[in-house]
Scaffold this active site. Structure first.
Site, PDB file in Angstrom:
ATOM      1  CG  HIS A 217      -1.759   1.301   1.251  1.00  0.00           C
ATOM      2  ND1 HIS A 217      -2.924   1.164   0.328  1.00  0.00           N
ATOM      3  CD2 HIS A 217      -1.992   2.237   1.987  1.00  0.00           C
ATOM      4  CE1 HIS A 217      -3.910   2.183   0.612  1.00  0.00           C
ATOM      5  NE2 HIS A 217      -3.323   2.793   1.546  1.00  0.00           N
TER       6      HIS A 217
ATOM      7  CG  HIS B 105      -1.709   6.707  -0.832  1.00  0.00           C
ATOM      8  ND1 HIS B 105      -2.764   6.273  -1.427  1.00  0.00           N
ATOM      9  CD2 HIS B 105      -1.906   6.392   0.605  1.00  0.00           C
ATOM     10  CE1 HIS B 105      -3.473   5.774  -0.596  1.00  0.00           C
ATOM     11  NE2 HIS B 105      -3.081   5.824   0.709  1.00  0.00           N
TER      12      HIS B 105
ATOM     13  CD  GLN C 129      -0.604  10.621   1.184  1.00  0.00           C
ATOM     14  OE1 GLN C 129      -0.240   9.816   2.223  1.00  0.00           O
ATOM     15  NE2 GLN C 129      -1.802  10.484   0.748  1.00  0.00           N
TER      16      GLN C 129
ATOM     17  CE1 TYR D  93      -5.567  10.684  -2.818  1.00  0.00           C
ATOM     18  CE2 TYR D  93      -4.858   8.519  -2.361  1.00  0.00           C
ATOM     19  CZ  TYR D  93      -4.843   9.966  -1.783  1.00  0.00           C
ATOM     20  OH  TYR D  93      -4.306  10.611  -0.894  1.00  0.00           O
TER      21      TYR D  93
ATOM     22  CG  HIS E 214     -10.293   6.312  -1.017  1.00  0.00           C
ATOM     23  ND1 HIS E 214     -10.824   6.607  -0.040  1.00  0.00           N
ATOM     24  CD2 HIS E 214      -9.094   6.623  -1.040  1.00  0.00           C
ATOM     25  CE1 HIS E 214      -9.703   7.183   0.966  1.00  0.00           C
ATOM     26  NE2 HIS E 214      -8.434   7.561   0.168  1.00  0.00           N
TER      27      HIS E 214
ATOM     28  NE  ARG F 166     -13.196   7.848   5.069  1.00  0.00           N
ATOM     29  CZ  ARG F 166     -11.799   8.341   4.390  1.00  0.00           C
ATOM     30  NH1 ARG F 166     -12.095   9.231   3.494  1.00  0.00           N
ATOM     31  NH2 ARG F 166     -10.731   7.898   4.828  1.00  0.00           N
TER      32      ARG F 166
ATOM     33  CG  HIS G  71      -8.014   3.559   2.371  1.00  0.00           C
ATOM     34  ND1 HIS G  71      -7.935   4.325   1.319  1.00  0.00           N
ATOM     35  CD2 HIS G  71      -6.736   3.427   2.699  1.00  0.00           C
ATOM     36  CE1 HIS G  71      -6.759   4.750   1.095  1.00  0.00           C
ATOM     37  NE2 HIS G  71      -6.010   4.224   1.946  1.00  0.00           N
TER      38      HIS G  71
ATOM     39  CG  HIS H 127      -5.521   1.603   7.296  1.00  0.00           C
ATOM     40  ND1 HIS H 127      -4.163   1.993   7.710  1.00  0.00           N
ATOM     41  CD2 HIS H 127      -5.916   2.545   6.467  1.00  0.00           C
ATOM     42  CE1 HIS H 127      -3.765   2.729   6.522  1.00  0.00           C
ATOM     43  NE2 HIS H 127      -4.774   3.248   5.799  1.00  0.00           N
TER      44      HIS H 127
ATOM     45  CG  ASP I 201      -1.156   4.746   4.109  1.00  0.00           C
ATOM     46  OD1 ASP I 201      -1.317   5.373   3.181  1.00  0.00           O
ATOM     47  OD2 ASP I 201      -1.559   4.505   5.214  1.00  0.00           O
TER      48      ASP I 201
HETATM   49  C1  NGQ Z   1      -5.420   8.389   1.531  1.00  0.00           C
HETATM   50  N1  NGQ Z   1      -5.087   8.127   3.808  1.00  0.00           N
HETATM   51  O1  NGQ Z   1      -6.053   8.008   0.611  1.00  0.00           O
HETATM   52  O2  NGQ Z   1      -4.424   8.847   1.247  1.00  0.00           O
HETATM   53  C2  NGQ Z   1      -5.964   8.825   2.699  1.00  0.00           C
HETATM   54  C3  NGQ Z   1      -6.166  10.139   2.991  1.00  0.00           C
HETATM   55  C4  NGQ Z   1      -8.727  10.329   2.209  1.00  0.00           C
HETATM   56  C5  NGQ Z   1      -5.123   7.541   4.800  1.00  0.00           C
HETATM   57  N2  NGQ Z   1      -6.371   6.902   4.814  1.00  0.00           N
HETATM   58  C6  NGQ Z   1      -7.479  10.756   2.062  1.00  0.00           C
HETATM   59  N3  NGQ Z   1      -4.284   7.028   5.552  1.00  0.00           N
HETATM   60  O3  NGQ Z   1      -9.383   9.549   2.933  1.00  0.00           O
HETATM   61  O4  NGQ Z   1      -9.372  11.116   1.321  1.00  0.00           O
HETATM   62 ZN    ZN Z   2      -3.985   4.585   2.168  1.00  0.00          ZN
END
Ligand code: NGQ
Ligand code: ZN
Length: 452
Positions: free
Chosen positions: A53, A55, A58, A118, A205, A208, A230, A267, A318
């Site tokens: 995992h 991104h 970041q 994303y 994603h 939510r 997630h 997670h 992550d």
């Molecule tokens: C992410 N990060 O996809 O990078 C998310 C934050 C979101 C984590 N969940 C972005 N650790 O949730 O929209």
């Molecule tokens: Zn993530």
């Protein structure tokens, strides 16, 4: 050909091992044999882990969100900062950052990565001329560095639980189901520029950011390949989903989707005992990201119960705030010890914690990334890492203690060599493309910081 003084094979430790590789696949393993002249000689050969995992973008904001302001900082305030940072990124910068990240991952001992991708559109949500532009940038970084890529284009339709509209900061992520399926197809076509071990999966994603109908629609359209999501990372998310859908996130997902070994639940931090056992029984992989989960204040995974129920797990970096495979595994075990006031938690029954964590994460990571890897055996991909067991942090240890030494005592410098599907990317501890990739990264972040 690789010759290793010691190698951890699927059957256990062996000595003076010769590994023959053809077209990225291990074709023969011979033990107790001297090193031929043309072989690459290493000390201790292990199956290399997949990083399930990431991104990658970041990485470039590491260290920018650790400043306390008035009030209480949380995952959600971090996320606002991350959105603001992300909004400025250009395709060139995204590629340069991903290349650095992939270099660092391989130097840390990861042969492959699941890029949970994303950011799809321009600032404001306008599509690029090629809707897969940013996926292609990730491909360019993967092919530059040789890492084994499992690309996971992300479906992100809503700003929050209950089909809330995307916020300004989320516009670059947005797709409806049709737009998403077109993106996945474009990403599939673009993949021909990558070596044959590259994989494509799908990634709603989070509950939510999608809806029950949309989730069902994308799952119906994709019959194979990994599925990542997630889930249950933060208490607020658990509460929001429970009030919207009437069940906790993991409970809802297991009841409404055919969760099986194609799935990776990222997670899965906040689970009841019942959810923990039920998830373990599906064969899905728990995608644990201990460094990021600690950094964001997510909480510890329900590890002991999950392992007791035979659950599969792997690890991911992550947010990439710090890319260290060793530290990832160490943080995973230490988070359990701190919570339970106990030692040697993450091993079922009796045995070496380091061995259990390392080999478990190797198997689970390979499963989650759809890679035929995770152990050193004939016909598996040559995803291999060599470490130096003569390093002062390891030299006193027996073979059966080496992985405990690696996880609890060693530094990343013990990694000497790494192969991703036979591509020898790290030699003498350095990635072969490091200098050029770092120079491009420095130039990219200089511009980026000036634009913030
Ligand atoms: C992410 N990060 O996809 O990078 C998310 C934050 C979101 C984590 N969940 C972005 N650790 O949730 O929209
Ligand atoms: Zn993530």
């Amino acid at each position: 050909m690789i010759h290793a003084r010691h190698a951890l094979l699927s059957s256990g430790w062996a000595q003076d091992v010769l590994v023959a590789i053809d077209d990225g696949i291990i074709t023969a393993i011979t033990c107790d044999t001297p090193c031929p002249r043309d072989a690459t000689q290493v000390d201790t050969l292990l199956p290399a882990l997949g990083n399930l995992h990431s991104h990658s973008f970041q990485r470039a904001m590491a260290g920018m969100t650790e400043y306390r302001k008035q009030g209480r900082d949380s995952f959600w305030t971090w996320r606002d900062l991350m959105y603001r940072f992300m909004d400025r990124l250009t395709p060139e910068q995204i590629e340069a950052i991903a290349a650095l990240v992939f270099v660092e991952m391989q130097e840390a001992g990861y042969a492959s990565v699941g890029e949970f991708h994303y950011v799809h559109h321009q600032t404001g949500g306008i599509a690029y001329e090629d809707p897969a532009e940013l996926s292609l940038r990730i491909y360019a970084a993967a092919s530059r560095t040789g890492i084994g890529l499992t690309h996971l284009p992300v479906l992100y339709t809503y700003g929050g639980a209950g089909r809330v509209a995307l916020s300004q900061g989320q516009l670059r992520f947005g797709n409806d189901v049709d737009g998403y399926l077109a993106l996945v197809e474009a990403a599939r076509e673009g993949m021909t520029c990558l070596p044959g071990d590259a994989r494509l999966g799908i990634a709603p994603h989070s509950l939510r950011a999608t809806s029950p109908e949309d989730l069902e629609a994308v799952l119906r359209q994709s019959a194979d390949g990994p599925v990542h999501i997630h889930i249950a990372e933060q208490p607020k998310e658990v509460d929001d989903i429970a009030s919207w859908l009437g069940q906790r996130p993991v409970e809802w997902l297991l009841a409404h989707a055919d969760v099986d070994s194609r799935w990776c639940l990222i997670h899965a931090t906040h689970m009841t005992e019942g959810e923990t056992r039920a998830m373990a029984q599906t064969g899905a992989v728990a995608g644990l990201c201990p460094i990021t989960e600690a950094n964001l204040g997510d909480g510890p995974f329900n590890g002991a119960s999950y392992l007791a129920a035979n659950g599969a797990f792997g690890i991911g970096s992550d947010s990439n705030v710090n890319i260290s495979l060793i530290e990832e595994l160490r943080t995973l075990e230490y988070s359990q010890r701190l919570r339970d006031l106990a030692r040697n938690v993450l091993v079922s029954g009796e045995g070496s914690v380091g061995h259990g964590l390392y080999t478990g994460a190797a198997r689970g990571g390979a499963r989650a990334l759809g890679r035929n890897a995770g152990e050193i055996a004939e016909q598996r991909l040559a995803d291999l890492v060599a470490i130096d067991s003569t390093d002062p942090t390891l030299c006193a240890l027996s073979r059966d203690q080496i992985l405990d030494g690696l996880v609890f005592a060693a530094k990343d410098r013990v990694v000497t060599d790494l192969w991703s599907a036979g591509r020898h990317s790290v030699k003498e501890g350095r990635h072969v493309a490091r200098d050029g990739v770092v120079a491009a990264y420095r130039a990219a972040v200089t511009d980026l910081v000036a634009s913030l």
